[in-house]
Design a protein around this motif. Sequence first.
Motif, PDB file in Angstrom:
ATOM      1  N   ALA A  16       0.831  -1.208   0.000  1.00  0.00           N
ATOM      2  CA  ALA A  16       0.000   0.000   0.000  1.00  0.00           C
ATOM      3  C   ALA A  16       0.863   1.254   0.000  1.00  0.00           C
ATOM      4  CB  ALA A  16      -0.930  -0.005   1.205  1.00  0.00           C
ATOM      5  N   ARG A  17       1.988   1.214   0.714  1.00  0.00           N
ATOM      6  CA  ARG A  17       2.903   2.357   0.715  1.00  0.00           C
ATOM      7  C   ARG A  17       3.500   2.560  -0.671  1.00  0.00           C
ATOM      8  NH1 ARG A  17       7.304   2.321   5.240  1.00  0.00           N
ATOM      9  NH2 ARG A  17       7.727   4.279   4.140  1.00  0.00           N
ATOM     10  N   LEU A  18       3.795   1.467  -1.359  1.00  0.00           N
ATOM     11  CA  LEU A  18       4.301   1.574  -2.729  1.00  0.00           C
ATOM     12  C   LEU A  18       3.269   2.246  -3.628  1.00  0.00           C
ATOM     13  CD1 LEU A  18       6.211   0.861  -5.100  1.00  0.00           C
ATOM     14  CD2 LEU A  18       5.030  -1.345  -5.209  1.00  0.00           C
ATOM     15  N   LYS A  19       2.013   1.815  -3.532  1.00  0.00           N
ATOM     16  CA  LYS A  19       0.962   2.405  -4.357  1.00  0.00           C
ATOM     17  C   LYS A  19       0.805   3.887  -4.055  1.00  0.00           C
ATOM     18  CE  LYS A  19      -2.885   0.142  -4.800  1.00  0.00           C
ATOM     19  NZ  LYS A  19      -4.108  -0.621  -4.449  1.00  0.00           N
ATOM     20  N   GLU A  31      -2.556  -7.092  -6.051  1.00  0.00           N
ATOM     21  CA  GLU A  31      -2.371  -7.079  -4.592  1.00  0.00           C
ATOM     22  C   GLU A  31      -1.780  -8.390  -4.086  1.00  0.00           C
ATOM     23  OE1 GLU A  31      -3.067  -4.593  -2.552  1.00  0.00           O
ATOM     24  OE2 GLU A  31      -4.111  -3.217  -3.890  1.00  0.00           O
ATOM     25  N   PRO A  32      -0.872  -8.324  -3.106  1.00  0.00           N
ATOM     26  CA  PRO A  32      -0.364  -9.542  -2.468  1.00  0.00           C
ATOM     27  C   PRO A  32      -1.394 -10.083  -1.484  1.00  0.00           C
ATOM     28  CG  PRO A  32       0.555  -7.628  -1.393  1.00  0.00           C
ATOM     29  CD  PRO A  32      -0.263  -7.103  -2.553  1.00  0.00           C
ATOM     30  N   PRO A  33      -1.286 -11.352  -1.098  1.00  0.00           N
ATOM     31  CA  PRO A  33      -2.201 -11.886  -0.086  1.00  0.00           C
ATOM     32  C   PRO A  33      -2.066 -11.110   1.215  1.00  0.00           C
ATOM     33  CG  PRO A  33      -0.950 -13.642  -1.157  1.00  0.00           C
ATOM     34  CD  PRO A  33      -0.333 -12.354  -1.585  1.00  0.00           C
ATOM     35  N   SER A  34      -3.168 -10.769   1.812  1.00  0.00           N
ATOM     36  CA  SER A  34      -3.135  -9.977   3.050  1.00  0.00           C
ATOM     37  C   SER A  34      -2.566 -10.764   4.216  1.00  0.00           C
ATOM     38  CB  SER A  34      -4.544  -9.489   3.396  1.00  0.00           C
ATOM     39  OG  SER A  34      -5.428 -10.601   3.567  1.00  0.00           O
ATOM     40  N   THR A  35      -2.537 -12.094   4.081  1.00  0.00           N
ATOM     41  CA  THR A  35      -2.040 -12.936   5.175  1.00  0.00           C
ATOM     42  C   THR A  35      -0.569 -13.290   5.019  1.00  0.00           C
ATOM     43  OG1 THR A  35      -2.788 -14.906   3.971  1.00  0.00           O
ATOM     44  CG2 THR A  35      -4.299 -13.953   5.593  1.00  0.00           C
ATOM     45  N   GLY A  36       0.099 -12.704   4.044  1.00  0.00           N
ATOM     46  CA  GLY A  36       1.502 -13.035   3.819  1.00  0.00           C
ATOM     47  C   GLY A  36       2.377 -12.631   4.989  1.00  0.00           C
ATOM     48  N   ARG A  37       3.538 -13.254   5.079  1.00  0.00           N
ATOM     49  CA  ARG A  37       4.479 -12.972   6.158  1.00  0.00           C
ATOM     50  C   ARG A  37       4.926 -11.514   6.138  1.00  0.00           C
ATOM     51  NH1 ARG A  37      10.552 -15.627   6.652  1.00  0.00           N
ATOM     52  NH2 ARG A  37      11.332 -14.173   8.216  1.00  0.00           N
ATOM     53  N   ALA A  38       5.066 -10.912   7.313  1.00  0.00           N
ATOM     54  CA  ALA A  38       5.544  -9.537   7.409  1.00  0.00           C
ATOM     55  C   ALA A  38       6.966  -9.429   6.869  1.00  0.00           C
ATOM     56  CB  ALA A  38       5.492  -9.066   8.859  1.00  0.00           C
ATOM     57  N   LEU A  39       7.263  -8.297   6.262  1.00  0.00           N
ATOM     58  CA  LEU A  39       8.561  -8.089   5.635  1.00  0.00           C
ATOM     59  C   LEU A  39       9.497  -7.330   6.579  1.00  0.00           C
ATOM     60  CD1 LEU A  39       7.369  -6.811   2.132  1.00  0.00           C
ATOM     61  CD2 LEU A  39       7.740  -9.174   2.874  1.00  0.00           C
ATOM     62  N   PRO A  40      10.757  -7.748   6.679  1.00  0.00           N
ATOM     63  CA  PRO A  40      11.735  -6.912   7.375  1.00  0.00           C
ATOM     64  C   PRO A  40      11.790  -5.542   6.713  1.00  0.00           C
ATOM     65  CG  PRO A  40      12.647  -9.099   6.919  1.00  0.00           C
ATOM     66  CD  PRO A  40      11.355  -8.995   6.163  1.00  0.00           C
ATOM     67  N   GLY A  41      11.979  -4.488   7.519  1.00  0.00           N
ATOM     68  CA  GLY A  41      11.971  -3.128   6.988  1.00  0.00           C
ATOM     69  C   GLY A  41      12.934  -2.932   5.846  1.00  0.00           C
ATOM     70  N   GLU A  42      14.125  -3.528   5.941  1.00  0.00           N
ATOM     71  CA  GLU A  42      15.124  -3.374   4.891  1.00  0.00           C
ATOM     72  C   GLU A  42      14.626  -3.957   3.577  1.00  0.00           C
ATOM     73  OE1 GLU A  42      19.879  -4.327   4.155  1.00  0.00           O
ATOM     74  OE2 GLU A  42      18.720  -5.544   5.573  1.00  0.00           O
ATOM     75  N   VAL A  43      13.957  -5.103   3.650  1.00  0.00           N
ATOM     76  CA  VAL A  43      13.439  -5.739   2.436  1.00  0.00           C
ATOM     77  C   VAL A  43      12.293  -4.915   1.855  1.00  0.00           C
ATOM     78  CG1 VAL A  43      12.299  -7.799   1.519  1.00  0.00           C
ATOM     79  CG2 VAL A  43      14.147  -8.033   3.192  1.00  0.00           C
ATOM     80  N   ALA A  44      11.400  -4.424   2.722  1.00  0.00           N
ATOM     81  CA  ALA A  44      10.273  -3.621   2.247  1.00  0.00           C
ATOM     82  C   ALA A  44      10.763  -2.354   1.549  1.00  0.00           C
ATOM     83  CB  ALA A  44       9.354  -3.267   3.413  1.00  0.00           C
ATOM     84  N   GLN A  45      11.754  -1.689   2.148  1.00  0.00           N
ATOM     85  CA  GLN A  45      12.301  -0.469   1.542  1.00  0.00           C
ATOM     86  C   GLN A  45      12.935  -0.770   0.192  1.00  0.00           C
ATOM     87  OE1 GLN A  45      14.958   1.516   4.230  1.00  0.00           O
ATOM     88  NE2 GLN A  45      13.406   1.791   5.819  1.00  0.00           N
ATOM     89  N   ALA A  46      13.746  -1.835   0.152  1.00  0.00           N
ATOM     90  CA  ALA A  46      14.423  -2.186  -1.098  1.00  0.00           C
ATOM     91  C   ALA A  46      13.411  -2.559  -2.173  1.00  0.00           C
ATOM     92  CB  ALA A  46      15.394  -3.337  -0.860  1.00  0.00           C
ATOM     93  N   ALA A  47      12.360  -3.281  -1.803  1.00  0.00           N
ATOM     94  CA  ALA A  47      11.351  -3.699  -2.777  1.00  0.00           C
ATOM     95  C   ALA A  47      10.655  -2.487  -3.383  1.00  0.00           C
ATOM     96  CB  ALA A  47      10.332  -4.621  -2.107  1.00  0.00           C
ATOM     97  N   ARG A  48      10.306  -1.517  -2.554  1.00  0.00           N
ATOM     98  CA  ARG A  48       9.667  -0.306  -3.080  1.00  0.00           C
ATOM     99  C   ARG A  48      10.618   0.461  -4.003  1.00  0.00           C
ATOM    100  NH1 ARG A  48       7.241  -0.293   2.192  1.00  0.00           N
ATOM    101  NH2 ARG A  48       8.930   0.999   3.023  1.00  0.00           N
ATOM    102  N   ALA A  49      11.891   0.542  -3.594  1.00  0.00           N
ATOM    103  CA  ALA A  49      12.879   1.242  -4.420  1.00  0.00           C
ATOM    104  C   ALA A  49      13.041   0.553  -5.769  1.00  0.00           C
ATOM    105  CB  ALA A  49      14.216   1.308  -3.692  1.00  0.00           C
ATOM    106  N   PRO A  71       0.536   9.752  -7.516  1.00  0.00           N
ATOM    107  CA  PRO A  71       0.468  10.942  -8.386  1.00  0.00           C
ATOM    108  C   PRO A  71       0.922  10.645  -9.811  1.00  0.00           C
ATOM    109  CG  PRO A  71       1.482  11.475  -6.277  1.00  0.00           C
ATOM    110  CD  PRO A  71       1.396   9.988  -6.350  1.00  0.00           C
ATOM    111  N   LEU A  72       1.977   9.823  -9.951  1.00  0.00           N
ATOM    112  CA  LEU A  72       2.472   9.487 -11.282  1.00  0.00           C
ATOM    113  C   LEU A  72       1.435   8.686 -12.055  1.00  0.00           C
ATOM    114  CD1 LEU A  72       4.875   9.632 -13.219  1.00  0.00           C
ATOM    115  CD2 LEU A  72       5.730   7.518 -12.196  1.00  0.00           C
ATOM    116  N   VAL A  73       0.761   7.771 -11.354  1.00  0.00           N
ATOM    117  CA  VAL A  73      -0.270   6.955 -11.994  1.00  0.00           C
ATOM    118  C   VAL A  73      -1.465   7.818 -12.394  1.00  0.00           C
ATOM    119  CG1 VAL A  73      -1.932   5.107 -11.597  1.00  0.00           C
ATOM    120  CG2 VAL A  73       0.421   4.849 -10.803  1.00  0.00           C
ATOM    121  N   ARG A  74      -1.807   8.768 -11.539  1.00  0.00           N
ATOM    122  CA  ARG A  74      -3.007   9.574 -11.776  1.00  0.00           C
ATOM    123  C   ARG A  74      -2.832  10.572 -12.913  1.00  0.00           C
ATOM    124  NH1 ARG A  74      -6.036  13.351  -7.196  1.00  0.00           N
ATOM    125  NH2 ARG A  74      -7.763  14.046  -8.522  1.00  0.00           N
ATOM    126  N   PHE A  75      -1.649  11.177 -12.971  1.00  0.00           N
ATOM    127  CA  PHE A  75      -1.474  12.272 -13.920  1.00  0.00           C
ATOM    128  C   PHE A  75      -0.510  11.957 -15.062  1.00  0.00           C
ATOM    129  CE2 PHE A  75      -2.544  14.211  -9.797  1.00  0.00           C
ATOM    130  CZ  PHE A  75      -3.738  14.825 -10.152  1.00  0.00           C
TER     131      PHE A  75
END
Length: 279
Positions: A86-89, A107-125, A94-98
Amino acid sequence: MQSSADIPSPKMRALVGDHARAISEQADRHAVELESLLAVLRSSRLDDRAARATAIDIAAASLVSLRTASDNEQSTMLEPVATAFARLKNDLRPLVRFGDLDVQFIEPPSTGRALPGEVAQAARAIVRNSVLALADAADTRRVRIQWDCDGQNLLIGIRDDGPGELSRHDDVLRPIAEKVSALEGELQVTSTPGWGSALSITLPLDPPPEPDTLEDTVQLSARERDVLRLVASGARNRAIAQQLQISDNTVKFHVSNLLRKAGASTRAELAALAKQRIG
Protein backbone atom coordinates in the motif's frame (compact mmCIF):
# COMPACT_ATOMS: atom_id res chain seq x y z
CA MET A 1 50.20 -1.73 8.23
CA GLN A 2 46.68 -0.88 9.34
CA SER A 3 46.19 -1.23 13.09
CA SER A 4 43.14 -2.91 14.58
CA ALA A 5 42.04 0.47 15.92
CA ASP A 6 41.78 1.78 12.35
CA ILE A 7 39.52 -1.07 11.18
CA PRO A 8 35.79 -0.19 11.44
CA SER A 9 33.88 -2.47 13.79
CA PRO A 10 31.06 -4.66 12.44
CA LYS A 11 28.58 -2.39 14.23
CA MET A 12 30.04 0.71 12.59
CA ARG A 13 30.01 -0.96 9.16
CA ALA A 14 26.36 -1.90 9.71
CA LEU A 15 25.50 1.69 10.65
CA VAL A 16 27.26 2.99 7.54
CA GLY A 17 25.36 0.49 5.41
CA ASP A 18 22.05 1.48 6.99
CA HIS A 19 22.81 5.14 6.37
CA ALA A 20 23.65 4.48 2.72
CA ARG A 21 20.41 2.53 2.25
CA ALA A 22 18.42 5.35 3.89
CA ILE A 23 19.99 7.92 1.56
CA SER A 24 19.24 5.70 -1.44
CA GLU A 25 15.63 5.25 -0.30
CA GLN A 26 15.17 9.01 0.05
CA ALA A 27 16.72 9.68 -3.37
CA ASP A 28 14.39 7.14 -5.00
CA ARG A 29 11.33 8.61 -3.31
CA HIS A 30 12.27 12.16 -4.28
CA ALA A 31 12.80 11.08 -7.88
CA VAL A 32 9.26 9.71 -8.00
CA GLU A 33 7.86 12.87 -6.37
CA LEU A 34 9.66 15.13 -8.85
CA GLU A 35 8.49 12.98 -11.76
CA SER A 36 4.96 13.22 -10.37
CA LEU A 37 5.19 17.02 -10.18
CA LEU A 38 6.34 17.14 -13.80
CA ALA A 39 3.49 14.85 -14.83
CA VAL A 40 0.97 17.14 -13.13
CA LEU A 41 2.38 20.32 -14.65
CA ARG A 42 2.48 18.76 -18.13
CA SER A 43 -0.93 17.11 -17.89
CA SER A 44 -3.46 18.10 -20.56
CA ARG A 45 -6.26 16.98 -18.24
CA LEU A 46 -5.77 19.90 -15.83
CA ASP A 47 -6.00 23.63 -16.37
CA ASP A 48 -3.31 25.89 -14.92
CA ARG A 49 -5.12 26.53 -11.67
CA ALA A 50 -5.86 22.87 -11.00
CA ALA A 51 -2.30 21.86 -11.94
CA ARG A 52 -0.83 24.38 -9.50
CA ALA A 53 -3.15 23.26 -6.70
CA THR A 54 -2.34 19.59 -7.30
CA ALA A 55 1.40 20.28 -7.48
CA ILE A 56 1.21 22.17 -4.19
CA ASP A 57 -0.60 19.24 -2.56
CA ILE A 58 2.07 16.80 -3.76
CA ALA A 59 4.91 19.04 -2.58
CA ALA A 60 3.25 19.62 0.81
CA ALA A 61 2.70 15.89 1.33
CA SER A 62 6.32 15.26 0.37
CA LEU A 63 7.57 17.79 2.93
CA VAL A 64 5.42 16.27 5.67
CA SER A 65 6.73 12.82 4.80
CA LEU A 66 10.32 14.05 4.76
CA ARG A 67 9.99 15.65 8.19
CA THR A 68 8.23 12.78 9.91
CA ALA A 69 9.69 9.66 8.30
CA SER A 70 12.49 7.86 10.09
CA ASP A 71 14.18 5.39 7.75
CA ASN A 72 16.56 4.22 10.46
CA GLU A 73 13.64 3.13 12.61
CA GLN A 74 11.77 1.61 9.69
CA SER A 75 14.77 -0.50 8.75
CA THR A 76 14.51 -2.35 12.08
CA MET A 77 10.71 -2.83 11.98
CA LEU A 78 8.50 -5.41 10.34
CA GLU A 79 5.92 -4.33 7.77
CA PRO A 80 2.92 -6.48 6.86
CA VAL A 81 3.26 -7.29 3.17
CA ALA A 82 -0.09 -5.65 2.37
CA THR A 83 0.93 -2.47 4.22
CA ALA A 84 4.28 -2.35 2.42
CA PHE A 85 2.49 -2.72 -0.92
CA ALA A 86 0.00 0.00 0.00
CA ARG A 87 2.90 2.36 0.71
CA LEU A 88 4.30 1.57 -2.73
CA LYS A 89 0.96 2.40 -4.36
CA ASN A 90 0.84 5.66 -2.41
CA ASP A 91 4.37 6.54 -3.61
CA LEU A 92 3.30 6.03 -7.22
CA ARG A 93 -0.21 7.44 -6.95
CA PRO A 94 0.47 10.94 -8.39
CA LEU A 95 2.47 9.49 -11.28
CA VAL A 96 -0.27 6.95 -11.99
CA ARG A 97 -3.01 9.57 -11.78
CA PHE A 98 -1.47 12.27 -13.92
CA GLY A 99 1.10 10.48 -16.08
CA ASP A 100 0.57 8.74 -19.40
CA LEU A 101 1.62 5.34 -18.06
CA ASP A 102 -1.13 2.90 -17.06
CA VAL A 103 0.14 1.14 -13.92
CA GLN A 104 -1.77 -1.90 -12.74
CA PHE A 105 -1.29 -3.34 -9.24
CA ILE A 106 -1.83 -6.99 -8.35
CA GLU A 107 -2.37 -7.08 -4.59
CA PRO A 108 -0.36 -9.54 -2.47
CA PRO A 109 -2.20 -11.89 -0.09
CA SER A 110 -3.14 -9.98 3.05
CA THR A 111 -2.04 -12.94 5.18
CA GLY A 112 1.50 -13.04 3.82
CA ARG A 113 4.48 -12.97 6.16
CA ALA A 114 5.54 -9.54 7.41
CA LEU A 115 8.56 -8.09 5.63
CA PRO A 116 11.73 -6.91 7.37
CA GLY A 117 11.97 -3.13 6.99
CA GLU A 118 15.12 -3.37 4.89
CA VAL A 119 13.44 -5.74 2.44
CA ALA A 120 10.27 -3.62 2.25
CA GLN A 121 12.30 -0.47 1.54
CA ALA A 122 14.42 -2.19 -1.10
CA ALA A 123 11.35 -3.70 -2.78
CA ARG A 124 9.67 -0.31 -3.08
CA ALA A 125 12.88 1.24 -4.42
CA ILE A 126 13.20 -1.53 -7.01
CA VAL A 127 9.66 -1.01 -8.25
CA ARG A 128 9.97 2.78 -8.29
CA ASN A 129 13.20 2.60 -10.28
CA SER A 130 11.61 0.15 -12.71
CA VAL A 131 8.53 2.28 -13.27
CA LEU A 132 10.61 5.41 -13.86
CA ALA A 133 12.86 3.55 -16.29
CA LEU A 134 9.91 2.09 -18.20
CA ALA A 135 8.15 5.47 -18.25
CA ASP A 136 11.06 6.80 -20.32
CA ALA A 137 10.41 4.25 -23.07
CA ALA A 138 8.25 5.90 -25.72
CA ASP A 139 6.46 2.70 -26.72
CA THR A 140 5.53 1.62 -23.19
CA ARG A 141 1.93 2.32 -22.25
CA ARG A 142 1.17 -0.21 -19.53
CA VAL A 143 3.04 -1.68 -16.56
CA ARG A 144 1.81 -4.40 -14.23
CA ILE A 145 3.25 -4.76 -10.73
CA GLN A 146 2.70 -7.89 -8.68
CA TRP A 147 3.92 -8.90 -5.22
CA ASP A 148 3.62 -12.27 -3.55
CA CYS A 149 5.24 -14.00 -0.60
CA ASP A 150 6.05 -17.70 -0.30
CA GLY A 151 6.98 -17.52 3.38
CA GLN A 152 10.71 -17.29 2.73
CA ASN A 153 10.94 -14.79 -0.12
CA LEU A 154 9.22 -11.70 -1.44
CA LEU A 155 8.39 -12.33 -5.10
CA ILE A 156 8.15 -9.25 -7.31
CA GLY A 157 6.89 -9.31 -10.89
CA ILE A 158 7.05 -6.24 -13.15
CA ARG A 159 5.82 -6.52 -16.75
CA ASP A 160 5.44 -3.90 -19.47
CA ASP A 161 4.00 -3.79 -22.97
CA GLY A 162 7.02 -2.06 -24.51
CA PRO A 163 9.19 -3.10 -27.44
CA GLY A 164 10.54 -6.15 -25.58
CA GLU A 165 14.20 -5.26 -25.99
CA LEU A 166 15.23 -5.08 -22.33
CA SER A 167 18.04 -7.32 -21.06
CA ARG A 168 19.61 -7.89 -17.65
CA HIS A 169 22.78 -6.09 -18.73
CA ASP A 170 21.12 -2.82 -19.72
CA ASP A 171 22.40 0.21 -17.83
CA VAL A 172 18.87 1.17 -16.87
CA LEU A 173 18.61 -1.99 -14.75
CA ARG A 174 21.95 -1.53 -12.97
CA PRO A 175 20.51 0.23 -9.87
CA ILE A 176 17.88 -2.50 -9.61
CA ALA A 177 20.43 -5.30 -9.97
CA GLU A 178 22.61 -3.70 -7.28
CA LYS A 179 19.73 -3.49 -4.81
CA VAL A 180 18.74 -7.10 -5.49
CA SER A 181 22.33 -8.30 -5.13
CA ALA A 182 22.78 -6.40 -1.85
CA LEU A 183 19.97 -8.51 -0.36
CA GLU A 184 21.29 -11.79 -1.79
CA GLY A 185 18.30 -11.88 -4.14
CA GLU A 186 17.83 -12.96 -7.74
CA LEU A 187 16.86 -10.94 -10.81
CA GLN A 188 15.64 -12.45 -14.07
CA VAL A 189 14.66 -10.51 -17.19
CA THR A 190 12.58 -11.99 -19.99
CA SER A 191 11.85 -10.03 -23.16
CA THR A 192 9.82 -10.87 -26.24
CA PRO A 193 10.20 -8.47 -29.20
CA GLY A 194 6.93 -6.69 -29.78
CA TRP A 195 5.34 -8.08 -26.61
CA GLY A 196 7.24 -6.43 -23.77
CA SER A 197 9.63 -7.28 -20.97
CA ALA A 198 9.18 -8.93 -17.58
CA LEU A 199 11.30 -8.61 -14.46
CA SER A 200 11.13 -11.44 -11.92
CA ILE A 201 12.76 -10.60 -8.60
CA THR A 202 13.19 -12.82 -5.55
CA LEU A 203 14.21 -11.19 -2.26
CA PRO A 204 14.90 -13.49 0.72
CA LEU A 205 13.20 -12.38 3.92
CA ASP A 206 15.92 -13.79 6.18
CA PRO A 207 19.61 -12.93 5.94
CA PRO A 208 21.87 -15.80 4.86
CA PRO A 209 23.39 -17.67 7.82
CA GLU A 210 26.80 -16.42 8.83
CA PRO A 211 29.51 -18.98 8.06
CA ASP A 212 31.63 -20.09 10.96
CA THR A 213 34.97 -18.54 11.80
CA LEU A 214 38.10 -20.51 12.63
CA GLU A 215 37.38 -19.82 16.28
CA ASP A 216 33.99 -21.49 15.90
CA THR A 217 35.25 -24.57 14.09
CA VAL A 218 38.39 -25.35 16.14
CA GLN A 219 38.39 -25.89 19.90
CA LEU A 220 40.57 -23.17 21.39
CA SER A 221 41.33 -22.02 24.89
CA ALA A 222 40.63 -18.44 25.91
CA ARG A 223 44.34 -17.60 25.72
CA GLU A 224 44.66 -19.21 22.29
CA ARG A 225 41.79 -17.08 21.06
CA ASP A 226 43.56 -13.95 22.30
CA VAL A 227 46.78 -14.97 20.57
CA LEU A 228 44.95 -15.87 17.37
CA ARG A 229 43.27 -12.45 17.14
CA LEU A 230 46.60 -10.70 17.59
CA VAL A 231 48.31 -12.94 15.03
CA ALA A 232 45.51 -12.11 12.59
CA SER A 233 46.07 -8.39 13.21
CA GLY A 234 49.71 -8.79 12.14
CA ALA A 235 51.28 -8.49 15.58
CA ARG A 236 54.63 -10.24 16.13
CA ASN A 237 55.43 -12.50 19.08
CA ARG A 238 57.06 -9.84 21.22
CA ALA A 239 54.14 -7.43 20.77
CA ILE A 240 51.70 -10.22 21.59
CA ALA A 241 53.68 -11.10 24.71
CA GLN A 242 53.69 -7.50 25.87
CA GLN A 243 49.99 -6.98 25.26
CA LEU A 244 48.95 -10.23 26.96
CA GLN A 245 51.66 -9.93 29.64
CA ILE A 246 53.09 -13.37 28.99
CA SER A 247 56.55 -14.54 27.94
CA ASP A 248 57.80 -14.83 24.36
CA ASN A 249 58.18 -18.59 24.83
CA THR A 250 54.55 -18.86 25.92
CA VAL A 251 53.46 -17.02 22.79
CA LYS A 252 55.55 -19.38 20.64
CA PHE A 253 53.93 -22.33 22.39
CA HIS A 254 50.41 -21.01 21.68
CA VAL A 255 51.25 -20.17 18.06
CA SER A 256 52.62 -23.69 17.56
CA ASN A 257 49.40 -25.17 18.95
CA LEU A 258 47.31 -22.88 16.74
CA LEU A 259 49.20 -23.93 13.63
CA ARG A 260 48.61 -27.58 14.48
CA LYS A 261 44.91 -27.17 15.30
CA ALA A 262 44.20 -25.06 12.23
CA GLY A 263 46.19 -27.29 9.89
CA ALA A 264 48.26 -24.31 8.80
CA SER A 265 51.91 -24.57 7.80
CA THR A 266 52.88 -20.92 8.18
CA ARG A 267 52.02 -17.97 10.37
CA ALA A 268 50.66 -16.08 7.32
CA GLU A 269 48.34 -18.98 6.50
CA LEU A 270 47.13 -19.04 10.10
CA ALA A 271 46.38 -15.32 9.97
CA ALA A 272 44.50 -15.74 6.70
CA LEU A 273 42.41 -18.58 8.13
CA ALA A 274 41.61 -16.50 11.19
CA LYS A 275 40.30 -13.63 9.04
CA GLN A 276 38.20 -15.55 6.55
CA ARG A 277 34.84 -17.21 7.01
CA ILE A 278 34.63 -20.96 6.63
CA GLY A 279 31.56 -22.08 4.71
